[in-house]
Design an enzyme around this catalytic site. Structure first.
Site, PDB file in Angstrom:
ATOM      1  N   LYS A 141      35.522  25.486  46.733  1.00  0.00           N
ATOM      2  CA  LYS A 141      35.588  26.918  47.001  1.00  0.00           C
ATOM      3  C   LYS A 141      36.214  27.692  45.845  1.00  0.00           C
ATOM      4  CE  LYS A 141      33.590  26.832  51.022  1.00  0.00           C
ATOM      5  NZ  LYS A 141      32.244  27.414  51.194  1.00  0.00           N
ATOM      6  N   VAL A 159      37.904  31.703  60.899  1.00  0.00           N
ATOM      7  CA  VAL A 159      36.864  32.311  61.724  1.00  0.00           C
ATOM      8  C   VAL A 159      36.437  31.303  62.778  1.00  0.00           C
ATOM      9  CG1 VAL A 159      34.536  33.294  61.721  1.00  0.00           C
ATOM     10  CG2 VAL A 159      36.093  33.762  59.810  1.00  0.00           C
ATOM     11  N   ASP A 219      18.321  25.775  56.802  1.00  0.00           N
ATOM     12  CA  ASP A 219      19.337  24.843  57.282  1.00  0.00           C
ATOM     13  C   ASP A 219      18.718  23.459  57.404  1.00  0.00           C
ATOM     14  OD1 ASP A 219      21.529  23.623  58.989  1.00  0.00           O
ATOM     15  OD2 ASP A 219      22.185  25.716  59.061  1.00  0.00           O
ATOM     16  N   TYR A 241      37.206  20.457  49.592  1.00  0.00           N
ATOM     17  CA  TYR A 241      36.839  21.798  50.039  1.00  0.00           C
ATOM     18  C   TYR A 241      37.497  22.856  49.159  1.00  0.00           C
ATOM     19  CZ  TYR A 241      36.283  25.710  53.340  1.00  0.00           C
ATOM     20  OH  TYR A 241      35.979  26.914  53.935  1.00  0.00           O
ATOM     21  N   THR A 296      35.970  25.632  62.775  1.00  0.00           N
ATOM     22  CA  THR A 296      37.318  26.042  63.179  1.00  0.00           C
ATOM     23  C   THR A 296      37.318  26.412  64.660  1.00  0.00           C
ATOM     24  OG1 THR A 296      37.589  26.991  60.956  1.00  0.00           O
ATOM     25  CG2 THR A 296      39.311  27.460  62.557  1.00  0.00           C
ATOM     26  N   ASP A 347      17.891  21.314  52.561  1.00  0.00           N
ATOM     27  CA  ASP A 347      19.091  20.580  52.172  1.00  0.00           C
ATOM     28  C   ASP A 347      19.548  21.198  50.861  1.00  0.00           C
ATOM     29  OD1 ASP A 347      20.973  18.861  51.093  1.00  0.00           O
ATOM     30  OD2 ASP A 347      19.814  17.033  51.420  1.00  0.00           O
ATOM     31  N   VAL A 348      20.666  21.901  50.871  1.00  0.00           N
ATOM     32  CA  VAL A 348      21.071  22.668  49.694  1.00  0.00           C
ATOM     33  C   VAL A 348      21.423  21.791  48.499  1.00  0.00           C
ATOM     34  CG1 VAL A 348      21.846  24.643  51.047  1.00  0.00           C
ATOM     35  CG2 VAL A 348      23.490  22.843  50.445  1.00  0.00           C
ATOM     36  N   ASN A 358      25.661  30.273  52.094  1.00  0.00           N
ATOM     37  CA  ASN A 358      26.664  30.123  53.141  1.00  0.00           C
ATOM     38  C   ASN A 358      26.884  28.678  53.578  1.00  0.00           C
ATOM     39  OD1 ASN A 358      28.218  31.048  55.693  1.00  0.00           O
ATOM     40  ND2 ASN A 358      26.445  29.948  56.530  1.00  0.00           N
TER      41      ASN A 358
END
Length: 243
Positions: A156, A185, A37, A152, A190, A60-61, A87
């Site tokens: 996705k 979730v 992360d 987003y 959220t 950092d992805v 994820n």
């Protein structure tokens, strides 16, 4: 106990929410886990209490070099990587007409390009491991559409397609690739007191999901219990997409 004993897993976005729950679940079932992360303090807070067989690694992805370093550190600490859970994700809300190019690109870079970089980085290690499982965390936003989160949704949906393409390509290496599509979730993305969370009132299971419920699904896909599953979408959404 022991459903993934001996496996080495990298979990991105592992510092919170679904990533943290997944890191703990895989470790509890015997895997060595790299909690990856950008949030160092929170990442260590997840990894350190797990003790042996868990480590935080900054990642950092969106940075290809950081991915190379992360996989190398995982191998040095625990051995070849056999599970990757892509994820990490971000969301930016707002009307299309007001969405800046920079904000759109940021979401796509993290949510889509980060998945590509992760899959590419881990393949050589999984080949050394003799195979593995890649779990790409998409969203029900990759199955249906939502307004005001264009970047987003785009990312996705792309992850869903990338998963299928990679599954076809990597099967010969004994690497399975599947996507997980959580519904609403309860995480930092959220919170329960937001308009988005209120949508659960109209779905068959009329509550927010728990991160641990998604982690259980990821565990299944990481383990040999899902040995005949690749290129597929696994939805956990309380029935949201049945409407």
């Amino acid at each position: 106990m022991g459903r993934v004993t001996g496996l080495v897993a990298v979990v991105t976005g592992g510092a919170g929410g679904i990533g943290a729950a997944t890191s703990r679940r895989l470790h509890a079932e015997g895997a060595a886990v790299v909690v990856a992360d950008v949030r160092a303090d929170r990442g260590r807070a997840v990894a350190d209490p797990l003790g042996d067989g868990a480590a935080f690694v900054p990642l950092d992805v969106t940075d290809a070099d950081a991915w190379t370093a992360c996989v190398a550190e995982a191998e040095e600490r625990f051995g070849p990587v056999s599970v990757l859970v892509n994820n990490a994700g971000v969301v930016h809300g707002g009307p299309l007409a007001e969405l800046s190019e920079a904000d759109y690109r940021r979401v796509v870079d993290v949510d889509q390009v980060g998945v590509f970089l992760g899959m590419r980085a881990v393949v050589p290690s999984m080949r050394r491991a003799g195979g593995g499982s890649i779990v790409n965390v998409s969203s029900i936003g990759g199955m249906v559409s939502f307004p005001n989160v264009l970047g987003y949704v785009a990312a996705k949906w792309a992850v869903r397609g990338m998963t299928k393409a990679a599954a076809q390509e990597l099967a010969a290496d004994g690497i399975r690739v599947n996507s997980v599509h959580p519904g609403l979730v309860e995480t930092d993305m959220t919170p329960p007191d937001t308009p988005a969370a209120a949508q659960v009132r109209t779905q068959p299971i009329a509550r927010l999901g728990r991160p641990e419920e998604i982690a259980d699904l990821v565990l299944f896909l990481a383990s040999d219990e899902s040995s005949y599953c690749t290129g597929s979408e696994f939805v956990a959404d309380g029935g949201f997409t049945t409407r």
